[in-house]
Write a protein that holds these residues in place. Structure first.
Motif, mmCIF file in Angstrom:
data_model
loop_
_atom_site.group_PDB
_atom_site.id
_atom_site.type_symbol
_atom_site.label_atom_id
_atom_site.label_comp_id
_atom_site.label_asym_id
_atom_site.label_seq_id
_atom_site.Cartn_x
_atom_site.Cartn_y
_atom_site.Cartn_z
ATOM 1 N N GLY A 32 68.873 61.227 -4.632
ATOM 2 C CA GLY A 32 69.003 62.240 -5.730
ATOM 3 C C GLY A 32 69.081 63.537 -5.542
ATOM 4 O O GLY A 32 69.253 64.398 -6.453
ATOM 5 N N ALA A 33 69.209 63.868 -4.226
ATOM 6 C CA ALA A 33 69.324 65.516 -3.875
ATOM 7 C C ALA A 33 70.467 66.034 -4.231
ATOM 8 O O ALA A 33 71.618 65.317 -4.019
ATOM 9 N N GLY A 34 70.527 67.160 -5.059
ATOM 10 C CA GLY A 34 71.726 67.694 -5.454
ATOM 11 C C GLY A 34 72.359 67.198 -6.730
ATOM 12 O O GLY A 34 73.375 67.702 -7.162
ATOM 13 N N SER A 35 71.554 66.177 -7.067
ATOM 14 C CA SER A 35 71.971 65.488 -8.317
ATOM 15 C C SER A 35 71.434 66.075 -9.565
ATOM 16 O O SER A 35 70.485 66.514 -9.704
ATOM 17 N N PRO A 36 72.287 66.010 -10.888
ATOM 18 C CA PRO A 36 71.969 66.602 -11.899
ATOM 19 C C PRO A 36 71.073 65.661 -12.651
ATOM 20 O O PRO A 36 71.226 64.934 -13.554
ATOM 21 N N GLU A 37 69.597 65.646 -12.197
ATOM 22 C CA GLU A 37 68.656 64.670 -12.801
ATOM 23 C C GLU A 37 68.264 65.038 -14.220
ATOM 24 O O GLU A 37 67.850 66.335 -14.364
ATOM 25 N N ARG A 38 67.879 64.211 -15.125
ATOM 26 C CA ARG A 38 67.590 64.627 -16.368
ATOM 27 C C ARG A 38 66.788 63.300 -16.984
ATOM 28 O O ARG A 38 67.071 62.253 -16.524
ATOM 29 N N PRO A 39 65.970 63.459 -17.842
ATOM 30 C CA PRO A 39 65.026 62.115 -18.364
ATOM 31 C C PRO A 39 66.025 61.534 -19.311
ATOM 32 O O PRO A 39 67.212 61.988 -19.837
ATOM 33 N N SER A 286 77.261 57.383 -22.171
ATOM 34 C CA SER A 286 75.916 57.786 -22.396
ATOM 35 C C SER A 286 74.876 57.036 -21.264
ATOM 36 O O SER A 286 73.632 57.408 -21.448
ATOM 37 N N GLY A 287 75.369 56.222 -20.433
ATOM 38 C CA GLY A 287 74.503 55.946 -19.339
ATOM 39 C C GLY A 287 74.241 57.295 -18.238
ATOM 40 O O GLY A 287 73.478 57.086 -17.235
ATOM 41 N N GLY A 292 67.311 59.870 -14.816
ATOM 42 C CA GLY A 292 67.620 60.450 -13.707
ATOM 43 C C GLY A 292 67.918 59.517 -12.409
ATOM 44 O O GLY A 292 68.041 59.967 -11.468
ATOM 45 N N THR A 293 68.329 58.084 -12.672
ATOM 46 C CA THR A 293 68.918 57.651 -11.527
ATOM 47 C C THR A 293 70.210 56.984 -11.641
ATOM 48 O O THR A 293 70.719 56.266 -10.576
#
Length: 305
Positions: A32-39, A286-287, A292-293
């Motif tokens: 997930g490094a550099g990924s736009p993670e959000r809940p 929407s997915g 965050g994955t």
């Protein structure tokens, strides 16, 4: 010793060489490094939510629908049971469908308190039931009185006040909804192609116009899908495509992956691809960012940001 994934003989030598190269320079998205993670989108963040004062609102499309104390629509799952009350939404499922807990539940206007109960979950928490059916929120409902979870996977439905499934047309009107994202989907799409999304840029879609996704817990070397069990109820493996039926994608990046159950899954640059049951219309995304994955995919197989 490296263990190479076996691919059908019909693949070109170039494709086989590509498979061998998968993982030679690992995609940082594995962690997930550099990924736009959000809940997940709702304020529960994929965690169980408190019930509060349950009430009923009149949906123009679905008729009377049960909501929690914050006004969010509550849902029931066809794979659960009401007699005896049982929840079959476990690990992997609850990230998208947070269970509603009994902590402060009360019956508001329009609800019969006698229909409320509880069921003990595997982790020991108590989940609210309505006429025996466990209740959940949907993580992609981002505001009160949205019903984006209605009909997801053919198994999730908004709960009516008597515990039955709310049904389209029951309200006798037309629900005001947010129009699908992205441009209109043309007919006769290639089996795999690209589309320009206003927020995400150029992303990959299948022949039905469905957005395709990657799971950051998967790996490209060796090619492996870590979406199993309950995960597959929401995320469906993309099927193989004819390499002659592509547009905007390098055929050399399209390789099959044999899943543990023996079925073949489509990969792009060695990353397994999926479509999301929560996308209701072609072009929906929407997915993207769920738990965050899960993220949409660019034509080169990398995550869209």
């Amino acid at each position: 010793m490296r263990k190479f994934t076996v691919v059908p003989a019909v693949l070109t030598v170039a494709a086989v060489m590509l498979t061998a190269a998968c993982g030679a320079s690992p995609d940082t998205a594995v962690t997930g490094a550099g990924s736009p993670e959000r809940p997940a989108a709702s304020d529960t963040g994929g965690q169980p939510s408190k019930a509060g004062r349950l009430s009923v609102w009149q949906s123009k499309e679905l008729g009377p629908v049960v909501t929690d104390g914050a006004g969010f629509t509550l849902y029931r799952f066809d794979q659960d049971t009401a007699n005896p009350p049982t929840s079959n939404c476990g690990e992997g499922c609850v990230a998208t469908w947070p269970p509603v807990l009994v902590d402060d539940v009360t019956a508001g206007r329009g609800l019969d308190a006698a229909l409320l109960g509880s069921v003990k979950r595997a982790d020991g928490s108590l989940q609210v039931t309505l006429a025996g059916w466990p209740l959940y929120r949907y993580a992609q409902d981002t505001a009160p009185r949205q019903t984006r979870g209605q009909g997801v996977g053919g198994t999730w439905f908004a709960a009516a006040p008597d515990g039955t499934k709310a049904k389209a047309g029951a309200g006798g009107g037309t629900e005001e909804t947010t129009p699908p994202s992205g441009p209109p989907v043309p007919k006769n799409l290639p089996a795999l192609s690209t589309v320009k999304d206003e927020k995400l840029g150029t992303i990959v879609r299948d022949g039905k116009g469905r957005t395709l996704y990657r799971f950051t817990k998967d790996t490209a070397w060796p090619m492996k899908s870590n979406c199993q069990g309950d995960c597959l109820k929401l995320w469906k493996p993309a099927k193989l495509v004819d390499k002659k039926d592509l547009k905007g994608i390098d055929p050399k990046l399209v390789i099959p992956y044999k899943r543990p159950d023996g079925t073949q899954q489509l990969t792009l640059d060695c990353w397994p691809l999926y479509w999301y049951t929560g996308d209701k219309e072609p072009g929906d995304t929407s997915g993207h960012g769920v738990n965050g994955t899960w993220f949409t995919v660019r034509p080169d197989g990398k995550l869209a940001k």
